[in-house]
Write a protein that holds these residues in place. Structure first.
Motif, PDB file in Angstrom:
ATOM      1  N   SER A  90       0.839  -1.073   0.006  1.00  0.00           N
ATOM      2  CA  SER A  90       0.193  -0.003   0.170  1.00  0.00           C
ATOM      3  C   SER A  90       0.700   1.115  -0.001  1.00  0.00           C
ATOM      4  O   SER A  90       0.235   2.287   0.129  1.00  0.00           O
ATOM      5  CB  SER A  90      -1.000  -0.050   1.190  1.00  0.00           C
ATOM      6  OG  SER A  90      -0.283   0.177   2.414  1.00  0.00           O
ATOM      7  N   GLY A 100       4.217   1.259   4.103  1.00  0.00           N
ATOM      8  CA  GLY A 100       2.911   1.009   4.355  1.00  0.00           C
ATOM      9  C   GLY A 100       2.805  -0.366   4.383  1.00  0.00           C
ATOM     10  O   GLY A 100       3.736  -1.085   4.673  1.00  0.00           O
ATOM     11  N   ASP A 101       1.568  -1.031   4.571  1.00  0.00           N
ATOM     12  CA  ASP A 101       1.360  -2.356   5.134  1.00  0.00           C
ATOM     13  C   ASP A 101       1.429  -3.171   3.751  1.00  0.00           C
ATOM     14  O   ASP A 101       1.519  -3.040   2.543  1.00  0.00           O
ATOM     15  CB  ASP A 101      -0.095  -2.424   5.341  1.00  0.00           C
ATOM     16  CG  ASP A 101      -0.426  -1.891   6.704  1.00  0.00           C
ATOM     17  OD1 ASP A 101       0.623  -1.360   7.612  1.00  0.00           O
ATOM     18  OD2 ASP A 101      -1.680  -1.314   6.935  1.00  0.00           O
ATOM     19  N   LEU A 103       0.038  -6.824   2.177  1.00  0.00           N
ATOM     20  CA  LEU A 103      -1.294  -7.572   2.395  1.00  0.00           C
ATOM     21  C   LEU A 103      -1.121  -8.912   1.494  1.00  0.00           C
ATOM     22  O   LEU A 103      -0.921  -9.017   0.511  1.00  0.00           O
ATOM     23  CB  LEU A 103      -2.725  -7.010   1.625  1.00  0.00           C
ATOM     24  CG  LEU A 103      -3.953  -7.717   1.668  1.00  0.00           C
ATOM     25  CD1 LEU A 103      -4.559  -7.858   3.176  1.00  0.00           C
ATOM     26  CD2 LEU A 103      -5.001  -6.973   0.564  1.00  0.00           C
ATOM     27  N   GLY A 134       5.026  -0.803   7.625  1.00  0.00           N
ATOM     28  CA  GLY A 134       3.827  -1.360   8.455  1.00  0.00           C
ATOM     29  C   GLY A 134       3.581  -2.548   8.793  1.00  0.00           C
ATOM     30  O   GLY A 134       4.572  -3.150   9.260  1.00  0.00           O
ATOM     31  N   ASP A 135       2.170  -3.079   8.801  1.00  0.00           N
ATOM     32  CA  ASP A 135       1.994  -4.470   9.499  1.00  0.00           C
ATOM     33  C   ASP A 135       1.845  -5.336   7.991  1.00  0.00           C
ATOM     34  O   ASP A 135       1.852  -5.024   6.941  1.00  0.00           O
ATOM     35  CB  ASP A 135       0.775  -4.406  10.019  1.00  0.00           C
ATOM     36  CG  ASP A 135       0.799  -3.623  11.308  1.00  0.00           C
ATOM     37  OD1 ASP A 135       2.042  -3.506  11.916  1.00  0.00           O
ATOM     38  OD2 ASP A 135      -0.136  -3.212  11.629  1.00  0.00           O
ATOM     39  N   LEU A 136       1.908  -6.709   8.335  1.00  0.00           N
ATOM     40  CA  LEU A 136       1.275  -7.900   7.500  1.00  0.00           C
ATOM     41  C   LEU A 136       0.031  -8.211   7.756  1.00  0.00           C
ATOM     42  O   LEU A 136      -0.378  -8.665   8.915  1.00  0.00           O
ATOM     43  CB  LEU A 136       2.430  -8.869   7.476  1.00  0.00           C
ATOM     44  CG  LEU A 136       1.958 -10.151   6.702  1.00  0.00           C
ATOM     45  CD1 LEU A 136       2.116  -9.637   5.098  1.00  0.00           C
ATOM     46  CD2 LEU A 136       2.737 -11.407   6.782  1.00  0.00           C
ATOM     47  N   LEU A 137      -0.926  -7.749   6.689  1.00  0.00           N
ATOM     48  CA  LEU A 137      -2.198  -8.224   6.764  1.00  0.00           C
ATOM     49  C   LEU A 137      -2.907  -9.393   6.113  1.00  0.00           C
ATOM     50  O   LEU A 137      -2.395  -9.613   5.164  1.00  0.00           O
ATOM     51  CB  LEU A 137      -3.213  -6.993   6.246  1.00  0.00           C
ATOM     52  CG  LEU A 137      -2.831  -5.636   6.813  1.00  0.00           C
ATOM     53  CD1 LEU A 137      -3.801  -4.532   6.110  1.00  0.00           C
ATOM     54  CD2 LEU A 137      -3.149  -5.495   8.314  1.00  0.00           C
ATOM     55  N   GLY A 275       6.671  -4.701  12.465  1.00  0.00           N
ATOM     56  CA  GLY A 275       5.427  -4.557  12.678  1.00  0.00           C
ATOM     57  C   GLY A 275       4.634  -5.851  13.162  1.00  0.00           C
ATOM     58  O   GLY A 275       5.288  -6.739  13.619  1.00  0.00           O
ATOM     59  N   ALA A 280      -6.559  -9.352   8.163  1.00  0.00           N
ATOM     60  CA  ALA A 280      -7.326  -7.960   7.304  1.00  0.00           C
ATOM     61  C   ALA A 280      -8.503  -7.766   7.862  1.00  0.00           C
ATOM     62  O   ALA A 280      -9.247  -8.852   7.908  1.00  0.00           O
ATOM     63  CB  ALA A 280      -6.935  -8.323   5.865  1.00  0.00           C
TER      64      ALA A 280
END
Length: 531
Positions: A90, A100-101, A103, A134-137, A275, A280
């Motif tokens: 993202s 960003g994250d 996904l 960011g995070d891993l969704l 992160g 999600a």
């Protein structure tokens, strides 16, 4: 159409008729005290019914239920169908950092394993990404509900076993750990693959004097302990001295498993990630068909508050496809499903029937969601994937004039105590598959007698050896077969045999079904069309 109507008329004419069992079949049943009314049989050559014994009786099919799932999937999805997994980002990459994250979107990719994940992360590194801000969704939303394993009681006393794994759309490595146990005269040592971030294995097993080949006699259900970020898988029971064995277990919660495999793999590639790994939020994500390499993917996400609770819908940042993995084509997957009776793959394919459609370029893309409406017309929930898959199978049957009365579908694999099929219905599936453009692909997926799969040790001294293609099924109290047998004149016959009785164990039920296959293979003139 005429052939379908003729087949329908023949099956209908059988009704609940009981023909005299072939002598070898009757002898095998009598030898083990299994009554003839516990047996359902159907033998056809072309559109002619040769043997019919309780053909319309709905019986527990065990794994021959996979015939229904794989025949319809091949017809509906086609041989180019592939499941897919996508890694999307993202944000832009600035000085080696992804702003960003990430996904990770699950698309019922039945080949999504450790190697596939590593290759996707390698591709991310090649794009210059070293750190992820960011995070891993994790997006499991393709199947509805997304996690069918949550809160479900175990099927039997071995929930850790591979055959009991319940699928979701983002199942990595089937959630399995390969545990190696090695003992000497004093202790048992254990280790596991794949290597997971901050996961250890401990063998709390008592050494016993027993043959190494009988090690499973002392196996007990394993578990795991959590101490801060550290997880320890604990093996329990007894283990023979001076023994070495490897066993695959499903014991970690799949969120832990995926996170720790991701962290370990990314770290080995020289990447940095501080992160979180989290599910999600449920959202109307863009379909996989709109995602192309480096192209933006528009998605509608659910906004979250600082506390993590879902808020009102809000536009999500534009995302682009960073890496992808696709499974092998469907015919190759069918061979794993049918030859080795893989329950997890069969269940994933069944749910895919209710979630995906084939796409020539991408392999697959999501179906438009169907909604369950309340009495006032408001949307209550998405139609569950399993219900939609069942609709697809029943509609396929009706189009081919196969009566679906009495059929019960639970998960499409046969690992169920509620699923039911009749010999006539199974014969209908096999007859339709015989006439399908994809007949060679389907028949190539079936175990070959005395040669491979679950039939590799059966009927070695029969003329059926290397000629009969048979799907097998076994549960407590159930033995079944369904497939194609070449008779003595070289003509292919459809053969279905089902035994539902408490005495089917210790080879009794198998003896009955093997006798049926052998009888068809040895005869030609003896196989007369029923009047």
């Amino acid at each position: 159409m005429l052939k379908r109507l003729v087949l329908t008329a023949l099956l209908a004419a059988c009704g609940l008729a009981r023909a005299e069992l072939p002598e070898p079949v009757a002898k095998a049943a009598a030898a083990h005290g299994i009554p003839e009314d516990a047996i359902g049989l159907m033998v056809m050559r072309g559109n002619s019914v040769l043997l019919s014994h309780y053909p319309e009786r709905a019986m527990a099919p065990a794994s021959v239920m996979k015939i229904a799932t794989t025949v319809v999937a091949l017809e509906q999805l086609g041989p180019v169908f592939r499941g897919r997994t996508e890694l999307l980002g993202s944000g832009e990459v600035v000085d080696g950092m992804l702003q960003g994250d990430l996904l990770l979107r699950g698309g019922a990719d039945m080949d999504f394993n450790e190697d596939a994940l590593v290759h996707m992360l390698e591709k991310l590194r090649l794009k210059g990404v070293r750190r992820i801000r960011g995070d891993l969704l994790l997006d499991r939303q393709l199947f509805q509900p997304a996690r069918m394993d949550v809160g479900v009681p175990p099927f039997d006393e071995s929930p850790e076993a591979y055959y009991n794994v319940i699928p979701d759309a983002l199942l990595l490595n089937n959630n399995m750990l390969q545990v190696e146990m090695v003992s000497d005269a004093r202790s048992v040592r254990a280790q596991a693959l794949p290597m997971l971030h901050k996961v250890a294995v401990r063998a709390d097993m008592k050494l016993v004097d027993a043959p190494c080949a009988r090690w499973e006699d002392g196996w007990r259900l394993p578990g795991y302990e959590r101490n801060g970020e550290q997880l320890t898988v604990v093996l329990r029971g007894t283990f023979p001295r001076n023994c070495s064995k490897t066993y695959a277990i499903n014991v970690l919660e799949r969120q832990d498993y995926l996170e720790r495999l991701f962290r370990a793999a990314w770290s080995r590639l020289g990447g940095e990630f501080s992160g979180e790994v989290r599910e999600a939020p449920a959202s109307a994500l863009a379909s996989a068909s709109s995602a192309t390499e480096n192209a933006p993917v528009t998605a509608a996400a659910t906004a979250t508050t600082a506390s993590g609770r879902a808020g009102s819908p809000a536009p999500a940042p534009a995302m682009r496809l960073l890496a992808e993995h696709v499974s092998r084509p469907l015919p190759e997957l069918l061979r794993d499903i049918n030859k080795w009776s893989d329950n997890g793959l069969a269940r994933t394919l069944y749910l895919s029937l209710g979630s995906l459609q084939a796409d020539a370029a991408l392999g697959s893309r999501p179906l438009e969601p169907l909604q369950v409406l309340g009495p006032d017309g408001s949307v209550v929930a998405p139609l569950p994937s399993a219900a939609r898959a069942e609709q697809a199978i029943r509609e396929w049957m009706r189009q081919r004039r196969i009566n679906d009365s009495g059929m019960v579908i639970d998960n499409g694999s046969g690992l169920s105590r509620t699923e039911r099929l009749s010999p006539a219905q199974l014969a209908g599936f096999l007859s339709a598959a015989q006439k399908s453009p994809w007949a060679p692909e389907f028949q190539a997926s079936l175990p070959i007698a005395a040669t491979d799969g679950t039939m590799r040790r059966r009927l070695r001294d029969s003329p059926a050896a290397a000629h009969a293609r048979i799907k097998t099924g076994t549960l407590n109290g159930v033995v079944a077969i369904a497939g194609y047998v070449t008779d003595a004149n070289g003509e292919q016959c459809i053969v279905v045999g089902m035994v539902n009785h408490e005495r089917t164990g210790n080879g009794a039920g198998r003896g009955i079904t093997d006798a049926l296959i052998d009888w068809v293979a040895r005869n030609s003139a003896a196989l007369k069309v029923l009047p």
